[in-house]
Motif scaffolding. Structure first.
Motif, PDB file in Angstrom:
ATOM      1  N   SER A 136       0.384   5.276   1.140  1.00 13.82           N
ATOM      2  CA  SER A 136      -0.458   6.239   1.844  1.00 13.82           C
ATOM      3  C   SER A 136       0.219   7.594   1.841  1.00 13.82           C
ATOM      4  CB  SER A 136      -0.697   5.794   3.298  1.00 13.82           C
ATOM      5  OG  SER A 136      -1.352   4.544   3.349  1.00 13.82           O
ATOM      6  N   MET A 144      -5.789  12.398   3.767  1.00 18.09           N
ATOM      7  CA  MET A 144      -5.101  11.154   3.436  1.00 18.09           C
ATOM      8  C   MET A 144      -5.593  10.585   2.112  1.00 18.09           C
ATOM      9  SD  MET A 144      -4.974   9.194   7.118  1.00 18.09           S
ATOM     10  CE  MET A 144      -3.848   7.942   6.454  1.00 18.09           C
ATOM     11  N   ASN A 188      -5.059   6.837   0.146  1.00 14.64           N
ATOM     12  CA  ASN A 188      -4.532   5.477   0.290  1.00 14.64           C
ATOM     13  C   ASN A 188      -4.731   4.707  -1.011  1.00 14.64           C
ATOM     14  OD1 ASN A 188      -3.857   5.375   3.251  1.00 14.64           O
ATOM     15  ND2 ASN A 188      -6.014   5.936   3.376  1.00 14.64           N
ATOM     16  N   THR A 206       0.833  -1.202   0.000  1.00 15.51           N
ATOM     17  CA  THR A 206       0.000   0.000   0.000  1.00 15.51           C
ATOM     18  C   THR A 206       0.862   1.243   0.000  1.00 15.51           C
ATOM     19  OG1 THR A 206      -0.159   0.094   2.410  1.00 15.51           O
ATOM     20  CG2 THR A 206      -1.860  -1.162   1.262  1.00 15.51           C
TER      21      THR A 206
END
Length: 944
Positions: A286, A346, A348, A284
């Protein structure tokens, strides 16, 4: 440009707001036109803010108390103190000193309870049978008036907090969150370890943790920092009398709310890159950006607007472009931190292996899209569409479960004016282009924290609480240069107006049906329909399933069935996302008989979505690149399942042994050699001669439901149909010591013990339900509260298809699975004896509790549709299975309950993992062959 609000102004605004709110007496609350409940807000003399909700039709009462203090207020040397305090309030009060009194009362009167500790608040909540609100409130109120903080339980419960911490020590979300917090400004208490452990909660010279608990409670558990919500069938006047009677004794220390100090990020920390080694096979990316506070902009929602644009998944979206590159499988955008004086934004991204190697290109694409938004994406038309969709959602807001409603509203009262506590999240004032542009300007490479997670990362540093390897360094000038937006991409565009927004929102005028009736029945097709506008919403549910014997005839078929659905959903994602935003939800999932499609939402455009889905089923695109990505994700998911929490793995193994399921290793082996051509061939078999079942339910007449049916059958129905085999549950052999042992990479031990019903009759199901209700609280109290053998401890009904059962589940950091098995065996024997002394009055109370759960009201059209769908699947098409089961419970005698318990004990299956820190288990068997033979010999649980 927006600037951060000075602290002296924040304090002034808060003081004014609280002063205004404290003067509200019997204020009105803005609610949905579809909401028939009555509301009243008031402030008690002790400054406790109260919201009352009267619903004479409710079958469940509920209450919640929100305390405006959380983990951020922990003393610097007492990590976890707020969380520990939350645990302690359940363990006895001056008026009700028994540690299990509250839990036993709630459980035995058809209710449930829980609590959570967040950074800025602690929230306690319960529900109960509607007739039992007063005595439940009496027990609940004492948490905030006279808790005991019994020394015996202080010592024991800190072990429970430690067990909770240990249970998630291999949880990648917790681990990465801990790393990120450790790299932020430690002067801001928001960034510190919050769960607690034996080390942080131990007694020290001159510092007893019980004394500090009491001091923390006395300092912050003050009525002026609390908000209470009570929902019941009583009138508002009666509820007000209850609130005043039960909660006026809560002390008001007139304290100021705790406020964190310092910026979230250290000076000169950004731009920063953090690399975190994961346990599971996940990759991932972020991105986090500091932004100004957002609480004062709740009416205009600038960050919501930005999140909606960046997180959009439709045509020409950022995610669509990243998928086309083969770099990503999912993307989300939202506000992160939400403090009184600052916040974060944020983004993601779930990466593919290829995307992980191009993470800087992915990041650059994000900034490319942000640049596009700045130039073309701040549009009044899109804001107005968001406003319109939100207004429709509020107008036709459906009932929430009482326990979730009160908990959520109590927490919302901490941040919004009480009269807007329901409507605030739906409210859009005016389009503020400059405000949106200002917030968007904070999303730039120079102020970014980039977090990359992968199992391949080799960390040179270690986070101390979760032992996580990681690296942290500033982004280089070269990397920053690579992230700057360049000329626009032809693949990216700002989203267009949504074609699925409902325009006709009228309810059908003719009378509703009492229950579903058979609308169509012929070879290969059954269609049940009910016109139902009783929830006051212009919504419809369309469920249909295609069933076939090929779906689960081998591990290879099962894997292909799953891959087919993954590919189908991927093909539909751009369309289904638009539909979702407009209030049309769709779900497509595989199962052992084939696959099912569920569509629910506003009736107006539901046929448009149905047509799109049916077209995709008939013409599924098996793209080679997407196939390989989905295949790899399936392999990753199987690998990650082996790193799941131990108690999840032991419980899942019960299903694997007893149902026609395929093991992790069988699925991995079947996946390896598959190619797109294999899936193409299988999809043709899957759609060849399917048996189709349909449910249409809601704001559609029979005539219009037949048109929906035609959309399905015109492309999917064949002249003949092949029936899928019925789901059968292997019967556990009687009076045999059946123990299956798993090897899991985890220090904690875990055990799942299933007691299986003798048959599928209503009486057996009733016996199991009542016994589960009787045993749940004593099991928890004995194993967790008194003996502290683990944080994860519960007894629960575990029904497989129609087969009843009770499962006893524990995960423990302190003792072996062998000892846990001994503990459960001992508990079961104790209850064989206790049932002999059980009296009729106690049994009657628990029977009433069970029937209240069984007959729980449907609060939404969707919840009723799901119930009907289950009854159709079980061929219980009188649609009265709840009433019949409740009647069976009412008719149970003491003798039947006692005999039922002995029958359950005779058919016992144990799955355990002994934990890596304990002596080897005496059990090391594998029961795969045993249960495979039972299935082969068709030794199934009988219907009667």
């Amino acid at each position: 440009m927006l600037s951060f609000i000075p602290r002296h102004r924040i304090k002034t605004l808060i003081f004014i707001l609280l002063s205004v709110l404290s003067g509200i007496v019997h204020a009105t609350v803005e609610k949905s036109p579809n909401d028939l409940k009555q509301y009243r807000s008031l402030v008690l003399d002790n400054q406790l803010r109260v919201l009352l909700i009267s619903n004479p039709a409710t079958d469940k009462a509920a209450a919640a108390m929100n305390v405006a203090v959380g983990s951020s207020a922990n003393p610097e040397d007492r990590a976890g103190l707020a969380h520990f305090l939350e645990h302690m309030l359940f363990l006895g009060t001056k008026k009700y000193p028994q540690a299990d009194e509250y839990q036993n009362f709630i459980r035995s009167h058809g209710g449930g309870h829980n609590a959570y500790t967040a950074q800025e608040n602690t929230n306690y909540f319960f529900d109960i049978q509607a007739n039992d609100l007063e005595p439940a409130l009496d027990r609940f109120a004492q948490f905030f008036i006279a808790p005991l903080f019994n020394e015996k339980y202080v010592d024991r419960e800190r072990h429970a907090v430690h067990s909770e911490y240990q249970a998630k020590i291999r949880d990648d979300y917790r681990r990465s969150y801990a790393v990120v917090k450790s790299q932020m400004n430690q002067e801001n208490s928001y960034n510190r370890f919050a769960v607690g452990s034996l080390e942080t909660l131990s007694d020290r010279e001159g510092s007893q943790v019980r004394d500090e608990l009491i001091a923390f409670y006395n300092q912050y558990y003050s009525a002026n920092l609390m908000s209470l919500v009570i929902l019941g069938k009583e009138s508002l006047d009666e509820l007000e009398a209850l609130a005043r009677n039960k909660f006026s004794a809560v002390k008001n220390h007139d304290v100021q709310p705790f406020r964190t100090r310092g910026n979230l990020f250290r000076a000169n920390q950004l731009p920063q890159k953090i690399e975190i080694k994961t346990i599971k096979d996940i990759r991932t990316l972020s991105l986090t950006f500091p932004i100004p506070e957002t609480r004062t902009h709740w009416q205009n929602k600038p960050v919501y607007y930005i999140s909606s644009q960046i997180g959009y998944e439709g045509k020409s979206s950022l995610l669509s472009m990243l998928k086309n590159q083969g770099w990503a499988t999912a993307l989300s955008a939202s506000q992160g931190h939400n403090l009184y004086d600052q916040a974060t934004f944020m983004i993601n991204v779930q990466l593919t292996k290829e995307g992980y190697s191009h993470y800087l290109d992915v990041t650059q694409s994000i900034f490319q899209f942000v640049e596009l938004l700045k130039k073309e994406g701040i549009k009044k038309a899109l804001f107005d569409e968001e406003k319109q969709l939100s207004a429709i959602s509020f107008r036709f807001k459906e009932e929430s479960e009482p326990i979730h409603l009160v908990s959520g509203l109590a927490q919302m009262m901490q941040y919004y004016p009480t009269d807007k506590v329901i409507s605030a999240q739906y409210y859009f004032a005016s389009f503020e282009q400059e405000l949106i542009a200002d917030f968007l300007s904070y999303i730039r490479p120079e102020t970014m924290q980039l977090v990359l997670k992968s199992p391949s990362i080799e960390g040179k540093q270690t986070e101390p609480y979760y032992d996580v390897p990681y690296n942290a360094e500033k982004l280089t000038a070269r990397e920053l240069e690579q992230l700057q937006p360049t000329a626009g991409s032809s693949q990216l565009a700002v989203r267009q107006i949504n074609p699925f927004v409902a325009e006709h929102l009228e309810l059908i005028a003719s009378g509703d049906d009492k229950k579903p009736h058979l609308l169509s029945q012929e070879n290969g097709l059954v269609h049940w329909h009910q016109q139902d506008t009783s929830f006051g919403t212009p919504k419809t549910s369309i469920y249909f399933t295609l069933q076939t014997p090929v779906a689960n005839r081998s591990a290879r078929s099962w894997v292909l069935n799953n891959l087919y659905i993954d590919m189908l959903q991927e093909q539909l994602v751009e369309t289904s996302y638009d539909a979702y935003m407009a209030g049309l939800n769709s779900q497509i999932y595989p199962h052992m008989k084939g696959f099912t499609v569920r569509i629910s939402g506003y009736s107006d455009k539901i046929s448009l979505l149905l047509q799109t889905i049916v077209d995709a089923i008939r013409n599924t695109d098996i793209d080679a690149q997407r196939f390989n990505i989905k295949k790899q994700k399936y392999l990753d998911d199987l690998a990650n399942a082996l790193n799941d929490k131990p108690y999840n793995q032991t419980t899942n193994r019960l299903y694997e042994l007893l149902l026609p399921q395929w093991s992790n290793s069988q699925q991995r082996a079947a996946l390896q050699a598959l190619q797109p051509a294999d899936l193409k061939a299988f999809s043709e078999q899957l759609l060849d001669q399917p048996d189709i079942k349909i449910l249409t339910h809601g704001n559609h007449s029979a005539a219009s439901a037949l048109k929906l049916e035609a959309l399905i059958t015109s492309q999917l129905k064949q002249k003949t149909a092949k029936k899928a085999p019925a789901i059968q549950v292997a019967r556990i052999p009687k009076n045999q010591a059946l123990v299956d042992s798993l090897t899991i990479e985890h220090n904690d031990s875990a055990i799942s013990v299933l007691l299986q019903g003798e048959d599928n009759r209503l009486q057996s199901r009733a016996e199991s339900a009542v016994l589960s209700e009787l045993l749940a609280s004593p099991f928890y109290n004995q194993v967790r509260t008194e003996k502290q053998l683990g944080y994860i401890v519960f007894a629960t009904p575990l029904q497989m298809h129609k087969t009843p059962g009770i499962a006893f589940i524990i995960q423990s950091p302190v003792t072996s699975a062998d000892q846990l098995k001994t503990e459960i065996d001992s508990f079961l024997q104790q209850w064989s004896d206790k049932l002999m002394t059980l009296d009729e009055a106690t049994l009657a109370r628990f029977k009433t509790s069970v029937t209240s759960r069984i007959l729980k009201k449907d609060n939404t059209l969707s919840s009723r549709s799901k119930r009907y769908w289950r009854e159709i699947d079980w061929n219980e098409t009188s649609f009265d299975s709840r009433e019949e089961l409740a009647k069976a419970v009412d008719n149970l005698t003491l003798e039947q309950v006692r005999k039922g318990f002995e029958k359950l004990k005779a058919r016992k299956l144990v799955v355990l993992h002994n934990g890596n820190t304990f002596a080897p288990s005496t059990y090391n068997g594998n029961l795969t062959a045993v249960f495979s033979q039972l299935k082969k010999d068709k030794k199934y649980v009988p219907e009667s």
